[in-house]
Design a protein around this motif. Sequence first.
Motif: not given
Length: 129
Positions: A60-65, A92-98, A100-103, A111-117
């Motif tokens: 998304v927008d030049g970023k890959r999550a 935390a920053a990478h996971t939150e940004q990812a 947002l990009l997935f959403a 969503g992300f599973a509890p053991d996913e980053v």
Amino acid sequence: MTDETTVDTGEAPITGAVVERVAAEAAPDAAAVVDALLALNAELLGRHSAFERTADYVTVDGKRAYRVDEDRWASLIEDLGFAASTAAAVRAAHTEQARLLFASAVEADDGFAPDEVGVVVGVDTAEQF
């Protein structure tokens, strides 16, 4: 922060708003988080193909999550020598940004599973060809 500006994250593929939210909840300040994100980003450049083979991803927008498991994240971050609080903030920053990009890319993101980053990397033009 006020509505004037957000943190400048330079070449890091994480938005200033995400850094601000993470820094507000973490021990390192926003500048320390940005420095760590830039260091990690330098390590991530050119690794798209390795992640693509083993992880779900969106662009998304030049970023890959990517969604990666805890072990993959730990092996990625351990060589950088970050303090525990800095490593937690970067994660935390990478996971939150990812998230947002997935959403934004997937209509019904499960969503992300509890053991996913999340891992977010800028898409380098040279790698697109």
